[in-house]
Design a protein around this motif. Structure first.
Motif, PDB file in Angstrom:
ATOM      1  N   TYR A 150       4.319   9.305  -2.207  1.00  0.00           N
ATOM      2  CA  TYR A 150       4.128  10.299  -1.727  1.00  0.00           C
ATOM      3  C   TYR A 150       4.433  10.397  -0.170  1.00  0.00           C
ATOM      4  N   PRO A 151       4.791  11.352   0.288  1.00  0.00           N
ATOM      5  CA  PRO A 151       5.121  11.427   1.592  1.00  0.00           C
ATOM      6  C   PRO A 151       4.139  11.681   2.468  1.00  0.00           C
ATOM      7  N   LEU A 152       3.582  10.853   3.315  1.00  0.00           N
ATOM      8  CA  LEU A 152       2.417  11.096   3.935  1.00  0.00           C
ATOM      9  C   LEU A 152       2.712  11.393   5.767  1.00  0.00           C
ATOM     10  N   PRO A 153       2.338  12.304   6.371  1.00  0.00           N
ATOM     11  CA  PRO A 153       2.326  12.360   7.641  1.00  0.00           C
ATOM     12  C   PRO A 153       2.140  10.887   8.331  1.00  0.00           C
ATOM     13  N   ALA A 154       2.704  10.444   9.412  1.00  0.00           N
ATOM     14  CA  ALA A 154       2.650   9.270  10.052  1.00  0.00           C
ATOM     15  C   ALA A 154       1.177   8.854  10.263  1.00  0.00           C
ATOM     16  N   GLU A 155       0.468   9.806  11.212  1.00  0.00           N
ATOM     17  CA  GLU A 155      -0.844   9.653  11.395  1.00  0.00           C
ATOM     18  C   GLU A 155      -1.804   9.475  10.437  1.00  0.00           C
ATOM     19  N   VAL A 156      -1.625  10.146   9.260  1.00  0.00           N
ATOM     20  CA  VAL A 156      -2.376   9.901   8.260  1.00  0.00           C
ATOM     21  C   VAL A 156      -2.423   8.544   7.555  1.00  0.00           C
ATOM     22  N   HIS A 212       0.760  -1.072   0.128  1.00  0.00           N
ATOM     23  CA  HIS A 212      -0.130  -0.004   0.011  1.00  0.00           C
ATOM     24  C   HIS A 212       1.039   1.170   0.063  1.00  0.00           C
ATOM     25  N   GLN A 213       0.982   1.713  -1.135  1.00  0.00           N
ATOM     26  CA  GLN A 213       1.909   2.926  -1.260  1.00  0.00           C
ATOM     27  C   GLN A 213       1.408   3.920  -2.351  1.00  0.00           C
ATOM     28  N   ILE A 214       1.232   5.109  -1.743  1.00  0.00           N
ATOM     29  CA  ILE A 214       0.656   6.459  -2.688  1.00  0.00           C
ATOM     30  C   ILE A 214       1.789   6.877  -3.686  1.00  0.00           C
ATOM     31  N   ARG A 215       1.462   6.620  -4.995  1.00  0.00           N
ATOM     32  CA  ARG A 215       2.522   7.371  -5.813  1.00  0.00           C
ATOM     33  C   ARG A 215       1.822   8.272  -6.795  1.00  0.00           C
ATOM     34  N   ALA A 216       2.356   9.361  -6.690  1.00  0.00           N
ATOM     35  CA  ALA A 216       1.882  10.574  -7.507  1.00  0.00           C
ATOM     36  C   ALA A 216       2.764  11.590  -8.107  1.00  0.00           C
ATOM     37  N   THR A 217       2.226  12.375  -8.879  1.00  0.00           N
ATOM     38  CA  THR A 217       3.021  13.592  -9.508  1.00  0.00           C
ATOM     39  C   THR A 217       2.702  14.665  -8.404  1.00  0.00           C
ATOM     40  N   PHE A 218       3.460  15.236  -7.821  1.00  0.00           N
ATOM     41  CA  PHE A 218       3.538  16.294  -6.733  1.00  0.00           C
ATOM     42  C   PHE A 218       4.545  17.355  -6.767  1.00  0.00           C
ATOM     43  N   THR A 219       4.184  18.550  -6.003  1.00  0.00           N
ATOM     44  CA  THR A 219       5.100  19.559  -5.977  1.00  0.00           C
ATOM     45  C   THR A 219       5.044  19.796  -4.610  1.00  0.00           C
ATOM     46  N   ALA A 220       5.790  20.902  -4.112  1.00  0.00           N
ATOM     47  CA  ALA A 220       5.844  21.337  -2.792  1.00  0.00           C
ATOM     48  C   ALA A 220       4.502  21.335  -1.942  1.00  0.00           C
ATOM     49  N   ASP A 221       3.470  21.955  -2.920  1.00  0.00           N
ATOM     50  CA  ASP A 221       2.312  22.612  -2.392  1.00  0.00           C
ATOM     51  C   ASP A 221       1.130  21.912  -3.124  1.00  0.00           C
ATOM     52  N   THR A 222       1.081  20.966  -4.167  1.00  0.00           N
ATOM     53  CA  THR A 222      -0.003  20.447  -4.769  1.00  0.00           C
ATOM     54  C   THR A 222       0.290  19.166  -5.244  1.00  0.00           C
ATOM     55  N   ARG A 232      -1.374   5.798   8.955  1.00  0.00           N
ATOM     56  CA  ARG A 232      -1.821   4.775   9.703  1.00  0.00           C
ATOM     57  C   ARG A 232      -3.328   4.928   9.565  1.00  0.00           C
ATOM     58  N   THR A 233      -4.049   5.995   8.783  1.00  0.00           N
ATOM     59  CA  THR A 233      -5.428   5.988   8.847  1.00  0.00           C
ATOM     60  C   THR A 233      -5.812   5.335   7.568  1.00  0.00           C
ATOM     61  N   VAL A 234      -4.963   5.406   6.411  1.00  0.00           N
ATOM     62  CA  VAL A 234      -5.332   4.812   5.374  1.00  0.00           C
ATOM     63  C   VAL A 234      -4.645   3.520   4.982  1.00  0.00           C
ATOM     64  N   ASP A 235      -3.866   3.196   6.059  1.00  0.00           N
ATOM     65  CA  ASP A 235      -3.104   1.580   6.029  1.00  0.00           C
ATOM     66  C   ASP A 235      -2.050   1.866   4.852  1.00  0.00           C
ATOM     67  N   ALA A 236      -1.241   2.940   4.710  1.00  0.00           N
ATOM     68  CA  ALA A 236      -0.345   3.236   3.678  1.00  0.00           C
ATOM     69  C   ALA A 236       0.869   2.865   4.247  1.00  0.00           C
ATOM     70  N   LEU A 285      -7.344  12.259   3.242  1.00  0.00           N
ATOM     71  CA  LEU A 285      -6.927  10.786   3.745  1.00  0.00           C
ATOM     72  C   LEU A 285      -7.188  10.800   5.371  1.00  0.00           C
ATOM     73  N   GLY A 286      -6.702  11.909   5.984  1.00  0.00           N
ATOM     74  CA  GLY A 286      -7.014  11.962   7.485  1.00  0.00           C
ATOM     75  C   GLY A 286      -8.332  11.554   8.013  1.00  0.00           C
ATOM     76  N   HIS A 287      -9.381  11.992   7.189  1.00  0.00           N
ATOM     77  CA  HIS A 287     -10.814  12.023   7.404  1.00  0.00           C
ATOM     78  C   HIS A 287     -11.554  10.691   6.822  1.00  0.00           C
ATOM     79  N   ALA A 288     -10.642   9.889   6.357  1.00  0.00           N
ATOM     80  CA  ALA A 288     -10.987   8.684   5.437  1.00  0.00           C
ATOM     81  C   ALA A 288     -11.400   7.610   6.352  1.00  0.00           C
ATOM     82  N   CYS A 289     -12.136   6.641   5.649  1.00  0.00           N
ATOM     83  CA  CYS A 289     -12.560   5.199   6.486  1.00  0.00           C
ATOM     84  C   CYS A 289     -12.246   4.157   5.108  1.00  0.00           C
TER      85      CYS A 289
END
Length: 200
Positions: free
Chosen positions: A185-191, A6-16, A193-197, A85-89
Motif C-alpha cells: 500500500y503506497p503511503l504518503p511519506a509523512e504518514v 514494516h510494510q502495509i499489504r492490502a487489497t485496495f482501489t483508487a479510493d478504498t 514515518r508516523t507509523v514506521d512503515a 495512520l497519520g494520527h496514530a501512536c
C-alpha cells in the motif's frame, strides 16, 4: 524480492482499502443487516482493523474462535485509513520516532489510534520474518470509522472456511488461489514515518 520489515499489504482501489474484523454472530449480523456498525457494536471500545487476510485468519483461528466466528471485510476510504495512520501512536516505544519515552507515553494517552506491527503469517499461519499492520481505533477515530469512512461490509466467513477446508485436505495451491490479492500500500511519506512503515 525482499519484503520490508514494516510494510502495509492490502487489497485496495483508487479510493478504498479493505480491512478485516472478526466478531461474534450478534455484532456481525446486525452490522451486515444495517450495512454499517450498529449496536451491539460498542463505539466506546477500541476496535482493531487489519489489512492482512492471513493475519486475520491467525487471529480468529479461521473463524473458529469464540466471539470471532464471523469475519467481515470492511471497505473504507483510503482518506480515512490514512487519517487514522497519520494520527496514530505506536503501541511500543521506538527511540528513533519519539523524543523520549515520556513523549511517547504522552502521545499514547492522547492519540485516538494505536498501531502495532506483528509477524505476518504464512498460509499455514506460521510467523514470517516481516510484519503486518494492526490498527486500533478509539474515541474520535471509531466515530469517523463508523460514520464517515465505511463504504461497504462483506461477510467473508465462507471464504475463510473454504480456504481452511482446502488446507485441511492438503490442497495448498487451491487454498492459496482463494486468498484475496494484496499489494504493498503506497503511503504518503509523512504518514509512513508516523507509523514506521517501509516503502511499498
Amino acid at each position: 524480492m525482499t519484503v520490508p520489515a514494516h510494510q502495509i499489504r492490502a487489497t485496495f482501489t483508487a479510493d478504498t482499502v479493505t480491512v478485516y474484523q472478526a466478531y461474534g454472530p450478534e455484532i456481525a449480523e446486525a452490522a451486515l443487516a444495517a450495512g454499517r456498525f450498529v449496536p451491539p457494536f460498542k463505539r466506546e471500545r477500541m476496535t482493531w482493523i487489519k489489512p492482512s487476510f492471513r493475519w486475520m485468519m491467525y487471529r480468529c483461528g479461521w473463524a473458529r474462535k469464540p466471539g470471532q466466528e464471523r469475519v467481515l471485510a470492511v471497505e473504507i476510504s483510503r482518506a480515512g485509513f490514512e487519517w487514522a495512520l497519520g494520527h496514530a501512536c505506536l503501541s511500543s516505544y521506538h527511540r528513533h520516532l519519539y523524543a523520549d519515552r515520556a513523549a511517547w507515553q504522552r502521545q499514547l494517552r492522547t492519540s485516538p489510534v494505536r498501531v502495532q506491527w506483528d509477524p505476518e503469517r504464512s498460509l499455514r499461519l506460521a510467523p514470517l520474518p516481516y510484519r503486518s499492520l494492526q490498527v486500533g481505533l478509539s474515541g474520535e477515530a471509531v466515530h469517523r470509522y463508523v460514520d464517515e469512512w465505511l463504504v461497504g461490509l462483506t461477510d467473508v466467513t465462507p471464504l475463510a472456511r473454504a480456504v481452511h477446508d482446502r488446507l485441511t485436505a492438503g490442497d495448498e495451491p487451491g487454498a492459496a488461489a482463494l486468498l484475496p490479492v494484496e499489494h504493498p500500500y503506497p503511503l504518503p511519506a509523512e504518514v509512513a514515518r508516523t507509523v514506521d512503515a517501509g516503502s511499498g
